[in-house]
Design an enzyme around this catalytic site. Structure first.
Site, PDB file in Angstrom:
ATOM      1  N   PHE A   1      -1.966  -2.358   1.995  1.00 30.00           N
ATOM      2  CA  PHE A   1      -2.038  -0.908   1.787  1.00 30.00           C
ATOM      3  C   PHE A   1      -1.909  -0.628   0.298  1.00 30.00           C
ATOM      4  CE2 PHE A   1      -0.419   3.374   1.281  1.00 30.00           C
ATOM      5  CZ  PHE A   1      -1.291   4.087   2.084  1.00 30.00           C
TER       6      PHE A   1
ATOM      7  N   ASP B   1       1.023  -5.232  -6.447  1.00 30.34           N
ATOM      8  CA  ASP B   1       1.349  -3.861  -6.046  1.00 30.34           C
ATOM      9  C   ASP B   1       2.796  -3.849  -5.561  1.00 30.34           C
ATOM     10  OD1 ASP B   1       1.767  -1.475  -4.712  1.00 30.34           O
ATOM     11  OD2 ASP B   1      -0.174  -1.452  -3.701  1.00 30.34           O
TER      12      ASP B   1
ATOM     13  N   LYS C   1       7.134   5.048  -5.559  1.00 33.05           N
ATOM     14  CA  LYS C   1       8.233   5.233  -4.599  1.00 33.05           C
ATOM     15  C   LYS C   1       9.604   5.194  -5.280  1.00 33.05           C
ATOM     16  CE  LYS C   1       5.720   4.432  -0.431  1.00 33.05           C
ATOM     17  NZ  LYS C   1       4.561   3.544  -0.319  1.00 33.05           N
TER      18      LYS C   1
HETATM   19  C1  LIG Z   1       3.028   3.913  -0.564  1.00 38.69           C
HETATM   20  C2  LIG Z   1       2.204   2.830  -1.144  1.00 38.69           C
HETATM   21  C3  LIG Z   1       1.108   3.113  -1.974  1.00 38.69           C
HETATM   22  C4  LIG Z   1       0.610   4.523  -2.224  1.00 38.69           C
HETATM   23  O1  LIG Z   1       1.546   5.282  -2.910  1.00 38.69           O
HETATM   24  P1  LIG Z   1       1.428   6.899  -2.898  1.00 38.69           P
HETATM   25  O2  LIG Z   1       2.528   7.336  -3.820  1.00 38.69           O
HETATM   26  O3  LIG Z   1       1.628   7.306  -1.479  1.00 38.69           O
HETATM   27  O4  LIG Z   1       0.080   7.231  -3.400  1.00 38.69           O
HETATM   28  C5  LIG Z   1       0.447   2.055  -2.558  1.00 38.69           C
HETATM   29  N1  LIG Z   1       0.821   0.783  -2.347  1.00 38.69           N
HETATM   30  C6  LIG Z   1       1.872   0.473  -1.556  1.00 38.69           C
HETATM   31  C7  LIG Z   1       2.256  -0.952  -1.381  1.00 38.69           C
HETATM   32  C8  LIG Z   1       2.591   1.486  -0.908  1.00 38.69           C
HETATM   33  O5  LIG Z   1       3.614   1.170  -0.105  1.00 38.69           O
END
Ligand SMILES: *Cc1c(COP(=O)(O)O)cnc(C)c1O
Length: 300
Positions: free
Chosen positions: A39, A124, A153
């Protein structure tokens, strides 16, 4: 470092930076390999990077240039590399995918492949970074360093803030290539700096590690009673498999009792308590969970 507001935007920037690198150093290579069940966000390019099957048909056509391979399968990854490849992008632990950990061997092999082929390694850490897994950054578990890392986050502690970080050799964006009205806005910077200081000064990574071990041991204690399988994760990013497919029902019952958890797949429950959680909180959490599982699992 480039500061912006969301994880998606940070990843979008990482993708652009990798393409810029490909254009500059790899004869225009632009393909990025990511993993199935990954994701990476909800902008069009980060949705295209995301390896989520149910998104395959959404908002077509997707941004081209992304290939998805199964996690922890180094041969599949090797086969996916072509002269058009510029980067490999992955989460150290797939969060939304259900807490699936990249193995150390896999990570090390990827780093090796990247070095051998001049590819960039994009990690990421939007979900795993800032102490969540028991270390400041999850990549530290693997004894390697990424070329590019994204954070969001946890970095804002609830305030919209994200960061794209890259090694000096990738300081190749030119004026106008990347930006945003709210990039590095002062309030966000003040919040981020306060959050990071708090995480460091209170050693919250260590708390996440210790409390994660405590939570895992408590889950193991109740696992045979409720037939919970595959308790996994690092620090305070933990998941387990249910014997049933009613995860969302369990999530809403827990919420009624004051416990916030989630179910990234119908048979998976993910637990991400705050980094400041105590043993007492965890005991409380387990007792709510048991109460709900008693009602909702029907296994006597
Ligand atoms: C939540 C998340 C995203 C996206 O972040 P947003 O602030 O919702 O755009 C991207 N990569 C990972 C691994 C995530 O958990």
């Amino acid at each position: 470092m480039f500061f912006i507001n969301s994880g998606s935007e940070a990843n979008e920037g990482a993708i652009k930076l990798a393409r810029k690198y490909g254009e500059k150093y790899l004869n225009g290579a632009y393909e990025i390999i990511t993993t199935i069940n990954s994701f990476h966000g909800r902008t069009l390019a980060t949705m295209s990077a995301t390896g989520k099957k149910i998104w395959d048909k959404l908002y077509e056509p997707k941004v081209p240039g992304f290939k998805h391979v199964p996690l922890n399968d180094i041969d599949a990854l090797k086969q996916a590399i072509t002269p058009k490849t510029c980067a490999i992008m992955l989460e150290p632990i797939q969060g939304e995918g259900g807490v699936n950990e990249a193995s150390t061997d896999y990570f090390k092999a990827i780093k090796h492949l990247c070095d051998e082929n001049n590819l960039l390694l994009i990690v990421d850490e939007v979900q795993t970074g800032l102490g969540r897994t028991g270390k400041m950054f999850a990549y530290e578990y693997y004894g390697i360093e990424p070329d590019i890392m994204t954070l969001a986050k946890g970095i804002g502690g609830g305030y919209p803030l994200s960061a794209l970080l890259a090694k000096e050799k990738l300081n190749i964006f030119e004026a106008g290539d990347q930006g945003g009205t709210y990039s590095a806005q002062p309030l966000g910077m003040a919040v981020g700096s306060a959050v990071v200081k708090e995480i460091i000064s209170k050693n919250l990574s260590k708390n996440a590690k210790l409390q994660g071990e405590y939570l895992t041991s408590k889950l193991e204690e109740i696992s045979s009673k409720y037939k919970l399988k595959n308790i996994r994760g690092k620090g305070l990013l933990i998941a387990f498999d249910l014997p049933t497919e009613n995860g969302s029902e369990i999530v809403s019952e827990c919420l009624k009792e004051g416990l916030l958890i989630n179910s990234p797949r119908p048979s998976i429950i993910r637990l991400m308590p705050p980094l400041i959680v105590t043993e007492k909180d965890t005991d409380n959490m387990i007792s709510i969970l048991c109460k709900v599982l008693d009602e909702k699992l029907n296994i006597n």
